[in-house]
Design a protein around this motif. Structure first.
Motif, PDB file in Angstrom:
ATOM      1  N   ARG A   1     -77.684  27.448   7.229  1.00  0.00           N
ATOM      2  CA  ARG A   1     -77.013  27.441   8.544  1.00  0.00           C
ATOM      3  C   ARG A   1     -75.498  27.600   8.375  1.00  0.00           C
ATOM      4  NH1 ARG A   1     -74.775  28.503  12.261  1.00  0.00           N
ATOM      5  NH2 ARG A   1     -74.685  27.576  14.335  1.00  0.00           N
ATOM      6  N   ALA A   2     -74.979  26.947   7.327  1.00  0.00           N
ATOM      7  CA  ALA A   2     -73.533  27.003   7.102  1.00  0.00           C
ATOM      8  C   ALA A   2     -73.083  28.418   6.719  1.00  0.00           C
ATOM      9  CB  ALA A   2     -73.149  26.016   5.996  1.00  0.00           C
ATOM     10  N   VAL A   3     -73.833  29.046   5.839  1.00  0.00           N
ATOM     11  CA  VAL A   3     -73.458  30.401   5.401  1.00  0.00           C
ATOM     12  C   VAL A   3     -73.582  31.372   6.578  1.00  0.00           C
ATOM     13  CG1 VAL A   3     -74.141  32.318   3.893  1.00  0.00           C
ATOM     14  CG2 VAL A   3     -74.033  29.989   2.972  1.00  0.00           C
ATOM     15  N   GLU A   4     -74.657  31.214   7.323  1.00  0.00           N
ATOM     16  CA  GLU A   4     -74.860  32.057   8.506  1.00  0.00           C
ATOM     17  C   GLU A   4     -73.711  31.844   9.505  1.00  0.00           C
ATOM     18  OE1 GLU A   4     -77.475  31.209  12.310  1.00  0.00           O
ATOM     19  OE2 GLU A   4     -78.696  31.238  10.494  1.00  0.00           O
ATOM     20  N   GLY A   5     -73.192  30.635   9.554  1.00  0.00           N
ATOM     21  CA  GLY A   5     -72.091  30.308  10.462  1.00  0.00           C
ATOM     22  C   GLY A   5     -70.730  30.742   9.940  1.00  0.00           C
ATOM     23  N   GLY A   6     -70.680  31.439   8.813  1.00  0.00           N
ATOM     24  CA  GLY A   6     -69.420  31.994   8.319  1.00  0.00           C
ATOM     25  C   GLY A   6     -68.588  31.022   7.495  1.00  0.00           C
ATOM     26  N   LEU A   7     -69.200  29.969   6.955  1.00  0.00           N
ATOM     27  CA  LEU A   7     -68.380  28.979   6.248  1.00  0.00           C
ATOM     28  C   LEU A   7     -68.015  29.380   4.825  1.00  0.00           C
ATOM     29  CD1 LEU A   7     -69.600  25.540   7.616  1.00  0.00           C
ATOM     30  CD2 LEU A   7     -67.967  27.186   8.526  1.00  0.00           C
ATOM     31  N   THR A   8     -68.367  30.589   4.439  1.00  0.00           N
ATOM     32  CA  THR A   8     -67.832  31.127   3.169  1.00  0.00           C
ATOM     33  C   THR A   8     -67.045  32.407   3.445  1.00  0.00           C
ATOM     34  OG1 THR A   8     -69.860  32.385   2.782  1.00  0.00           O
ATOM     35  CG2 THR A   8     -69.751  30.195   1.785  1.00  0.00           C
ATOM     36  N   ASP A   9     -66.745  32.644   4.705  1.00  0.00           N
ATOM     37  CA  ASP A   9     -66.139  33.930   5.081  1.00  0.00           C
ATOM     38  C   ASP A   9     -64.812  33.719   5.795  1.00  0.00           C
ATOM     39  OD1 ASP A   9     -65.633  36.517   5.776  1.00  0.00           O
ATOM     40  OD2 ASP A   9     -67.107  36.593   7.398  1.00  0.00           O
ATOM     41  N   ALA A  10     -63.720  33.751   5.022  1.00  0.00           N
ATOM     42  CA  ALA A  10     -62.405  33.569   5.643  1.00  0.00           C
ATOM     43  C   ALA A  10     -61.454  34.706   5.306  1.00  0.00           C
ATOM     44  CB  ALA A  10     -61.802  32.247   5.187  1.00  0.00           C
ATOM     45  N   TRP A  11     -61.547  35.190   4.059  1.00  0.00           N
ATOM     46  CA  TRP A  11     -60.529  36.114   3.556  1.00  0.00           C
ATOM     47  C   TRP A  11     -60.603  37.456   4.296  1.00  0.00           C
ATOM     48  CZ3 TRP A  11     -57.377  33.401   0.564  1.00  0.00           C
ATOM     49  CH2 TRP A  11     -57.901  32.265  -0.054  1.00  0.00           C
ATOM     50  N   GLY A  12     -59.448  37.854   4.816  1.00  0.00           N
ATOM     51  CA  GLY A  12     -59.375  39.160   5.463  1.00  0.00           C
ATOM     52  C   GLY A  12     -59.956  39.178   6.865  1.00  0.00           C
ATOM     53  N   ARG A  13     -60.420  38.033   7.357  1.00  0.00           N
ATOM     54  CA  ARG A  13     -60.968  37.968   8.710  1.00  0.00           C
ATOM     55  C   ARG A  13     -59.854  37.449   9.626  1.00  0.00           C
ATOM     56  NH1 ARG A  13     -65.882  34.033  10.387  1.00  0.00           N
ATOM     57  NH2 ARG A  13     -66.677  35.301  12.083  1.00  0.00           N
ATOM     58  N   PRO A  14     -59.666  38.013  10.817  1.00  0.00           N
ATOM     59  CA  PRO A  14     -58.586  37.507  11.675  1.00  0.00           C
ATOM     60  C   PRO A  14     -58.771  36.006  11.967  1.00  0.00           C
ATOM     61  CG  PRO A  14     -59.561  39.516  12.594  1.00  0.00           C
ATOM     62  CD  PRO A  14     -60.415  39.127  11.422  1.00  0.00           C
ATOM     63  N   ASP A  15     -57.709  35.254  11.733  1.00  0.00           N
ATOM     64  CA  ASP A  15     -57.764  33.785  11.848  1.00  0.00           C
ATOM     65  C   ASP A  15     -58.935  33.213  11.045  1.00  0.00           C
ATOM     66  OD1 ASP A  15     -55.491  33.614  13.401  1.00  0.00           O
ATOM     67  OD2 ASP A  15     -56.569  33.564  15.293  1.00  0.00           O
ATOM     68  N   GLY A  16     -59.253  33.876   9.957  1.00  0.00           N
ATOM     69  CA  GLY A  16     -60.439  33.514   9.173  1.00  0.00           C
ATOM     70  C   GLY A  16     -60.375  32.112   8.594  1.00  0.00           C
ATOM     71  N   HIS A  17     -59.202  31.727   8.088  1.00  0.00           N
ATOM     72  CA  HIS A  17     -59.101  30.395   7.471  1.00  0.00           C
ATOM     73  C   HIS A  17     -59.157  29.299   8.526  1.00  0.00           C
ATOM     74  CE1 HIS A  17     -58.406  31.780   3.377  1.00  0.00           C
ATOM     75  NE2 HIS A  17     -57.820  32.807   3.963  1.00  0.00           N
ATOM     76  N   LEU A  18     -58.534  29.558   9.655  1.00  0.00           N
ATOM     77  CA  LEU A  18     -58.554  28.563  10.730  1.00  0.00           C
ATOM     78  C   LEU A  18     -59.977  28.348  11.220  1.00  0.00           C
ATOM     79  CD1 LEU A  18     -56.980  26.799  12.791  1.00  0.00           C
ATOM     80  CD2 LEU A  18     -56.985  28.791  14.295  1.00  0.00           C
TER      81      LEU A  18
END
Ligand SMILES: Cc1cc2nc3c(=O)[nH]c(=O)nc-3n(C[C@H](O)[C@H](O)[C@H](O)COP(=O)(O)OP(=O)(O)OC[C@H]3O[C@@H](n4cnc5c(N)ncnc54)[C@H](O)[C@@H]3O)c2cc1C
Length: 554
Positions: free
Chosen positions: A102-119
């Motif tokens: 569920r976490a991976v599907e929810g983008g919890l490993t996906d921040a780099w290069g995504r707009p406001d990805g880290h936030l």
């Protein structure tokens, strides 16, 4: 006459109702405000919708039970199959996989290069890991491996899409056959973890192997050992270097990765932390240049440090929520506990720490986004504020959770309240990814070696200047302390704490309601708080502070 067996001994009264079936994001006002503050206006709605989806799942009875089961059924090591072949596999409870999925599907490993990805990722991590913190470890390491891998363009091109994928595919198979992978790291050895240069693992170039090396050595801590790939440190001929070590080689054969045993840990029990050995046939690929291992892996370490801050903020929020819920429904001496002035003082004091941790974590996540977009000042700010935040927020987490546990009285000490699990989990964030002293010394290093760091910090703190006299006085005091080099190493914790506190105060003064900012400055900067929680000074508006911690009435 009624039989003895059917006589009701008593009816249950004065116990709180269940808390599930709510949106954990919507209920978290300080988090919602921080996300709105830092997100680009055109993305606010999208991010809030994403976080609410996670929030509903995090608040559901189903996922809460899954978290409890994953923790209650720790992973098991299977070194061999029944025929005696080494397999070095760890079996996890099915709920571990479900939560990770569920976490991976929810983008919890996906921040780099995504707009406001880290936030958005940090806020999601804050919301989601309240269900169960142990599986946050592989999520963190997978996310954090990206900047280290970027030291090698070719490696990054292959691995980055897999690491940031929204697909979770457990099981040991070649990465090329998977839609998503997890990453771990191996730095700590028996003889030293903080001082990674003391490592003894060796890496010999494999003749004709084009960047491939054979590793011999051990790692004393290697968490999430069923991950697909690890970043490890080893001594190559040119010095300590960073290597990428896949569990399965591209031809489908298993790399030699001898899991010796799993650690029996205080908390973090759903997660497996292992000891592994590399036997001279273990194949790994150099990342970056030989001799630049520490610099390369530091990109990973810094990103995981932010997750320690966010993870601690999440634990504190969970503990606070449970404490407020219990006291709002429990009566003693003729009234609700939450309405007793002294209990309200305790809850308000805990709420201050929780909010201060949350706003700081989100500010740092936003700094990551801006630094990635090329903002040098934000990069400098992270360099000093991140170790300071890791120092203070992770350290205060354990006493906050312990005090929240006490708000439930004896019930809090009992496993089924969930509080003991939170308390066992709390200390780990201040140990891994560099323990307290190491963070404090890193703050000193930033001050001494990176002039841009202090300037960025002062400019951030300067934005709150004039808003509160205790803040202004504490800032002046900090500058005096910093200008005195005498015995500075022995004062490093004090400095790290002051820097973190001032950064938290600056955010609260600028953005939180006056009741929160005032009580924080009075008790944390003005010397009007005691050593225990619940010692806010008489003038503190504890009612308003506690009301902010109550669930969203809408
Ligand atoms: C649950 C768990 C999972 C882990 N998973 C991983 C993993 O996956 N991969 C991995 O590589 N590591 C992992 N670790 C290891 C962790 O990162 C180390 O334990 C940590 O970095 C500290 O290293 P150490 O244990 O060797 O302690 P030491 O380095 O021996 O430090 C002991 C104490 O001395 C202090 N200290 C060190 N240097 C100084 C100094 N110069 N001045 C003052 N004080 C100092 C430290 O702050 C610490 O309090 C894990 C640890 C835990 C608890």
């Amino acid at each position: 006459m009624e039989s003895r067996a059917t006589v009701a001994t008593h009816t249950v009264t004065n116990q709180p109702p269940e808390t599930t079936g709510r949106d954990a994001f919507a209920d978290d006002l300080p988090l919602r405000e921080a996300v709105t503050r830092h997100a680009r206006p055109e993305l606010r709605e999208e991010i809030a919708a994403e976080l609410s989806a996670l929030g509903w799942d995090a608040g559901s009875a189903d996922h809460r039970r899954a978290g409890e089961r994953a923790d209650a059924h720790p992973p098991e090591l299977r070194t061999h199959d029944r025929f005696g072949h080494r397999i070095d596999e760890v079996e996890f409870h099915p709920d571990w996989h479900r939560l990770l999925g569920r976490a991976v599907e929810g983008g919890l490993t996906d921040a780099w290069g995504r707009p406001d990805g880290h936030l958005r990722r940090a806020a999601g991590f804050h919301v989601w890991t309240r269900v169960e913190a142990g599986h946050g470890c592989p999520l963190s390491m997978t996310h954090a491996a990206v900047p280290a891998l970027r030291a090698d363009r070719e490696l990054a091109a292959f691995w980055e899409p897999l690491l940031t994928s929204h697909r979770y595919e457990p099981g040991l198979r070649p990465a090329g056959e998977k839609a998503g992978v997890l990453a771990g790291m191996g730095m700590t050895e028996k003889q030293g973890g903080s001082d990674v240069r003391s490592g003894t693992t060796r890496a010999e170039p494999i003749p004709g192997g084009e960047g491939l090396y054979a590793l011999t050595g051990h790692k004393w801590f290697c968490s999430a050992p069923m991950s697909d790939v690890f970043l490890v440190l080893a001594h190559a001929p040119g010095g300590l270097s960073c290597f990428l070590l896949p569990r399965v080689l591209p031809d489908g054969t298993r790399n030699s990765f001898r899991i010796q045993r799993l650690k029996n840990k205080l908390g973090n029990r759903a997660n497996a932390s292992s000891e592994v050995e590399f036997d001279g046939t273990t194949v790994a690929r150099l990342v970056g240049e030989e001799g630049r291992g520490v610099a390369t892996i530091l990109g990973m370490v810094a990103a995981t440090r932010l997750d320690c801050v966010t993870g601690s903020a999440s634990l504190m929020r969970e503990a606070l929520t449970r404490a407020v819920h219990h006291t709002a429904h429990r009566e003693a001496f003729g009234g609700r506990l939450v309405d007793k002035p002294l209990m309200r003082n305790v809850l308000a004091d805990l709420a201050l720490e929780s909010e201060a941790a949350t706003v700081l974590a989100m500010r740092l996540a936003a700094a990551y986004d801006r630094a990635e977009d090329g903002d040098a000042a934000e990069r400098h700010l992270l360099r000093i504020a991140l170790p300071a935040a890791k120092y203070r927020v992770t350290k205060v987490c354990t006493p906050v959770v312990a005090e929240a546990l006490e708000c439930l009285g004896g019930n809090g000490y009992v496993e089924e309240s969930g509080m003991p699990r939170l308390l066992r989990e709390a200390p780990v964030n201040s140990i891994w990814e560099g323990s307290g002293n190491v963070q404090a010394l890193d703050v000193l290093r930033a001050l001494q070696r990176e002039p841009g760091a202090l300037n960025a910090l002062l400019s951030e703190l300067g934005r709150a200047a004039g808003a509160d006299h205790r803040f202004d006085a504490a800032l002046k005091e900090l500058l005096t302390e910093l200008s005195d080099p005498e015995g500075i190493e022995g004062r490093a914790r004090r400095l790290a704490e002051r820097i973190a506190l001032l950064t938290q105060a600056s955010l609260l003064v600028r953005y939180a309601p006056p009741a929160v900012a005032d009580a924080f400055c009075a008790s944390r900067l003005g010397g009007e708080g005691g050593w225990a929680f619940g010692t806010l000074p008489g003038g503190a508006d504890t009612r308003s502070i506690v009301e902010r911690a109550l669930p969203d009435p809408g």
